[in-house]
Write a protein that holds these residues in place. Structure first.
Motif, PDB file in Angstrom:
ATOM      1  N   ALA A   1       8.355   7.864  10.520  1.00 16.42           N
ATOM      2  CA  ALA A   1       7.215   8.396   9.836  1.00 16.42           C
ATOM      3  C   ALA A   1       6.282   7.344   9.789  1.00 16.42           C
ATOM      4  CB  ALA A   1       7.512   9.200   8.457  1.00 16.42           C
ATOM      5  N   MET A   2       6.715   6.027   9.606  1.00 15.11           N
ATOM      6  CA  MET A   2       5.730   4.795   9.327  1.00 15.11           C
ATOM      7  C   MET A   2       5.037   4.316  10.664  1.00 15.11           C
ATOM      8  SD  MET A   2       7.028   0.957   7.810  1.00 15.11           S
ATOM      9  CE  MET A   2       8.494   0.644   8.849  1.00 15.11           C
ATOM     10  N   PRO A   3       3.750   4.330  10.572  1.00 10.47           N
ATOM     11  CA  PRO A   3       3.121   3.758  11.623  1.00 10.47           C
ATOM     12  C   PRO A   3       3.392   2.405  11.803  1.00 10.47           C
ATOM     13  CG  PRO A   3       1.501   4.790   9.988  1.00 10.47           C
ATOM     14  CD  PRO A   3       3.087   4.907   9.309  1.00 10.47           C
TER      15      PRO A   3
ATOM     16  N   PRO B   1       3.286  -1.315  10.852  1.00 10.00           N
ATOM     17  CA  PRO B   1       2.680  -1.716   9.934  1.00 10.00           C
ATOM     18  C   PRO B   1       2.055  -3.077  10.140  1.00 10.00           C
ATOM     19  CG  PRO B   1       4.911  -1.980   9.210  1.00 10.00           C
ATOM     20  CD  PRO B   1       4.587  -1.017  10.753  1.00 10.00           C
ATOM     21  N   LEU B   2       2.540  -3.715  11.126  1.00 11.13           N
ATOM     22  CA  LEU B   2       2.204  -5.379  11.557  1.00 11.13           C
ATOM     23  C   LEU B   2       1.590  -5.308  12.994  1.00 11.13           C
ATOM     24  CD1 LEU B   2       5.048  -7.152  10.030  1.00 11.13           C
ATOM     25  CD2 LEU B   2       2.795  -6.741   8.954  1.00 11.13           C
ATOM     26  N   SER B   3       0.616  -5.911  13.261  1.00  7.35           N
ATOM     27  CA  SER B   3       0.316  -6.402  14.557  1.00  7.35           C
ATOM     28  C   SER B   3      -0.248  -7.976  14.341  1.00  7.35           C
ATOM     29  CB  SER B   3      -0.701  -5.590  15.104  1.00  7.35           C
ATOM     30  OG  SER B   3      -1.925  -5.362  14.130  1.00  7.35           O
TER      31      SER B   3
ATOM     32  N   PHE C   1      11.364 -12.851   2.599  1.00  3.32           N
ATOM     33  CA  PHE C   1      11.012 -12.498   1.122  1.00  3.32           C
ATOM     34  C   PHE C   1      11.676 -11.149   0.511  1.00  3.32           C
ATOM     35  CE2 PHE C   1       8.069  -9.711  -1.447  1.00  3.32           C
ATOM     36  CZ  PHE C   1       8.235 -10.400  -2.392  1.00  3.32           C
ATOM     37  N   LEU C   2      11.998 -10.444   1.397  1.00  3.43           N
ATOM     38  CA  LEU C   2      12.638  -9.180   1.148  1.00  3.43           C
ATOM     39  C   LEU C   2      14.245  -9.347   0.876  1.00  3.43           C
ATOM     40  CD1 LEU C   2      10.642  -6.262   2.951  1.00  3.43           C
ATOM     41  CD2 LEU C   2      10.764  -6.916   0.585  1.00  3.43           C
ATOM     42  N   ALA C   3      14.795 -10.304   1.699  1.00  4.35           N
ATOM     43  CA  ALA C   3      16.220 -10.803   1.505  1.00  4.35           C
ATOM     44  C   ALA C   3      16.192 -11.362   0.215  1.00  4.35           C
ATOM     45  CB  ALA C   3      16.383 -11.720   2.755  1.00  4.35           C
TER      46      ALA C   3
ATOM     47  N   ASP D   1       8.773 -13.500   8.116  1.00  4.11           N
ATOM     48  CA  ASP D   1       8.255 -14.106   6.928  1.00  4.11           C
ATOM     49  C   ASP D   1       8.634 -13.078   6.026  1.00  4.11           C
ATOM     50  OD1 ASP D   1       7.538 -16.640   7.893  1.00  4.11           O
ATOM     51  OD2 ASP D   1       5.578 -16.049   7.890  1.00  4.11           O
ATOM     52  N   VAL D   2       8.291 -11.695   6.120  1.00  7.58           N
ATOM     53  CA  VAL D   2       8.363 -10.765   5.069  1.00  7.58           C
ATOM     54  C   VAL D   2      10.048 -10.213   4.915  1.00  7.58           C
ATOM     55  CG1 VAL D   2       8.043  -8.451   6.625  1.00  7.58           C
ATOM     56  CG2 VAL D   2       7.405  -8.577   4.418  1.00  7.58           C
ATOM     57  N   THR D   3      10.760 -10.722   6.231  1.00  2.31           N
ATOM     58  CA  THR D   3      12.150 -10.309   5.776  1.00  2.31           C
ATOM     59  C   THR D   3      12.680 -11.391   4.992  1.00  2.31           C
ATOM     60  OG1 THR D   3      12.254  -9.451   8.375  1.00  2.31           O
ATOM     61  CG2 THR D   3      14.163 -10.131   7.207  1.00  2.31           C
TER      62      THR D   3
ATOM     63  N   LYS E   1       7.254  12.199   4.294  1.00  2.00           N
ATOM     64  CA  LYS E   1       8.431  11.140   4.258  1.00  2.00           C
ATOM     65  C   LYS E   1       8.070  10.207   3.286  1.00  2.00           C
ATOM     66  CE  LYS E   1      11.942  11.840   7.260  1.00  2.00           C
ATOM     67  NZ  LYS E   1      12.208  11.335   8.433  1.00  2.00           N
ATOM     68  N   ALA E   2       8.569   9.922   1.978  1.00  2.00           N
ATOM     69  CA  ALA E   2       8.152   9.022   1.096  1.00  2.00           C
ATOM     70  C   ALA E   2       8.709   7.787   1.517  1.00  2.00           C
ATOM     71  CB  ALA E   2       8.884   9.332  -0.293  1.00  2.00           C
ATOM     72  N   PRO E   3       7.711   6.474   1.445  1.00  2.00           N
ATOM     73  CA  PRO E   3       8.193   5.304   1.687  1.00  2.00           C
ATOM     74  C   PRO E   3       9.327   4.940   0.846  1.00  2.00           C
ATOM     75  CG  PRO E   3       5.927   5.307   1.615  1.00  2.00           C
ATOM     76  CD  PRO E   3       6.552   6.677   1.026  1.00  2.00           C
TER      77      PRO E   3
ATOM     78  N   ALA F   1       0.830  -1.253  -0.181  1.00  2.00           N
ATOM     79  CA  ALA F   1       0.151   0.058   0.075  1.00  2.00           C
ATOM     80  C   ALA F   1       0.883   1.344  -0.116  1.00  2.00           C
ATOM     81  CB  ALA F   1      -1.131  -0.026   1.270  1.00  2.00           C
ATOM     82  N   CYS F   2       2.111   1.177   0.443  1.00  2.00           N
ATOM     83  CA  CYS F   2       2.803   2.236   0.606  1.00  2.00           C
ATOM     84  C   CYS F   2       4.229   2.068  -0.192  1.00  2.00           C
ATOM     85  CB  CYS F   2       3.233   2.567   2.097  1.00  2.00           C
ATOM     86  SG  CYS F   2       1.670   2.937   2.995  1.00  2.00           S
ATOM     87  N   HIS F   3       4.888   0.983  -0.194  1.00  2.00           N
ATOM     88  CA  HIS F   3       6.270   0.754  -0.416  1.00  2.00           C
ATOM     89  C   HIS F   3       6.099  -0.154  -1.993  1.00  2.00           C
ATOM     90  CE1 HIS F   3       8.329   1.629   3.017  1.00  2.00           C
ATOM     91  NE2 HIS F   3       7.557   0.983   3.659  1.00  2.00           N
TER      92      HIS F   3
ATOM     93  N   ASP G   1      11.780   2.650  -1.781  1.00  2.00           N
ATOM     94  CA  ASP G   1      11.453   1.286  -2.459  1.00  2.00           C
ATOM     95  C   ASP G   1      12.251   0.176  -1.605  1.00  2.00           C
ATOM     96  OD1 ASP G   1      11.022   0.152  -5.235  1.00  2.00           O
ATOM     97  OD2 ASP G   1      12.849  -0.710  -4.665  1.00  2.00           O
ATOM     98  N   LEU G   2      11.674  -1.082  -1.478  1.00  2.00           N
ATOM     99  CA  LEU G   2      12.095  -2.129  -0.562  1.00  2.00           C
ATOM    100  C   LEU G   2      13.103  -3.179  -1.299  1.00  2.00           C
ATOM    101  CD1 LEU G   2       9.028  -2.979   1.758  1.00  2.00           C
ATOM    102  CD2 LEU G   2      10.922  -1.379   2.217  1.00  2.00           C
ATOM    103  N   SER G   3      13.161  -2.992  -2.711  1.00  2.00           N
ATOM    104  CA  SER G   3      14.028  -3.789  -3.584  1.00  2.00           C
ATOM    105  C   SER G   3      15.240  -4.226  -2.837  1.00  2.00           C
ATOM    106  CB  SER G   3      14.391  -3.480  -5.097  1.00  2.00           C
ATOM    107  OG  SER G   3      13.258  -3.118  -5.525  1.00  2.00           O
TER     108      SER G   3
END
Ligand code: HEC
Length: 261
Positions: free
Chosen positions: A188-190, A192-194, A219-221, A215-217, A130-132, A62-64, A134-136
């Motif tokens: 600036a990022m609220p 994101p996960l709970s 994936f992003l790794a 898990d998302v780490t 603050k722009a989120p 939604a943001c990145h 890129d997570l690549s």
């Protein structure tokens, strides 16, 4: 002599200023965790990476942006071609029609991941200035890599739980997001996960905060270093070859020098 003294004082002052600057940044290093992909035999845990993609898609996207990936790359983490085609087709991507007018069409395997915002300015405007990022390449770009990413996702402290000293030192207000591992703490990022933010398929683990962050780490790794496994395999082959070659050379040497003793 005086000159020396003066430059000495200046050097000391500079050192002092450096120390102050570091203290103001207040960098807290996240604890080290064990990751499946670290070390010379490291591989990606496919199931974890697939769950991580789900978390990215349902929350972070939604943001990145993740602009270096194309949908077809998802087959490398074990999704089938049909699954990936369906994922791409859910997204409407901008394109041009035959007569050149702008249209939107369903995504294809060859399309890059769709960006949430048309440009950096729009991204910043929608996120309090603050722009989120890129997570690549995020996992490679930050010191601490996967530990840092996991730390950021799990390191939020609610305002009520902050000590008065923390509130004063970092001038935190109720509207700030305080994160233990973000340099300077105010991010600036609220959070994101709970717990329970996404629903994993039946038979999967429970979607706790730690599980989703891990898990998302994963994936992003993978996203930041998709060729790591191939490189590790090559490395192991080279080492085996060198060992065998060294053994062979030793045998040859013994043979050649045998009658000289
Ligand atoms: C509501 C929008 C939003 C969502 C959802 C979101 N982020 Fe962010 N993210 C931001 C913003 C804004 C920043 C910039 C923060 C800053 O620089 O203060 C950011 C920064 C980051 C950073 C960089 C921290 C650094 O060191 O600069 C990482 C990593 C990150 N986000 C990961 C994620 C992940 C992973 C998810 C999904 C689980 C996610 N974000 C979901 C808005 C979001």
């Amino acid at each position: 002599m005086r000159k020396l003294l003066v430059s000495g004082v200046i050097a000391l002052a500079a050192l002092g200023a450096g120390a102050v600057a570091i203290a103001a940044e207040s960098v807290v290093h996240p604890p080290h965790r064990h990751w499946h992909f670290q070390g010379p035999f490291g591989t990606y845990d496919r199931a974890a990476a697939q769950r991580g993609f789900q978390v990215y898609k349902e929350v972070c996207a939604a943001c990145h942006s993740l602009s270096l990936l194309s949908y077809r790359n998802l087959m490398e983490i074990g999704l089938s071609e049909d699954q990936v085609k369906a994922i791409a087709a859910e997204v409407q991507v901008p394109d041009l029609s035959e007569d050149g007018s702008p249209i939107e069409r369903p995504g294809r395997l060859s399309d890059r991941f769709k960006k949430p915002f048309p440009n950096e300015l729009a991204a910043a405007a929608a996120n309090g200035g603050k722009a989120p990022p890129d997570l690549s390449l995020m996992v490679k770009a930050r010191e601490g890599g996967p530990d840092y990413l996991f730390g950021i996702l799990t390191g939020y402290v609610p305002f009520e739980k902050l000590t008065p000293e923390q509130i004063k030192e970092f001038s935190v207000t109720k509207d700030d997001n305080f994160n233990l591992y973000f340099p300077g703490h105010k991010i600036a990022m609220p959070a994101p996960l709970s717990d329970g933010k996404v629903t994993y398929i039946e038979g999967g683990p429970k979607a706790t905060l730690d599980q989703m962050a891990s898990d998302v780490t994963e994936f992003l790794a993978w996203a930041s270093e998709p060729h790591l496994e191939a490189r590790n395999r090559t490395g192991i082959r080279v080492v085996l070859f060198l060992l065998a070659f060294a053994g062979l050379m030793y045998a040859v040497k013994r043979q050649v020098w045998a009658d000289k003793h």
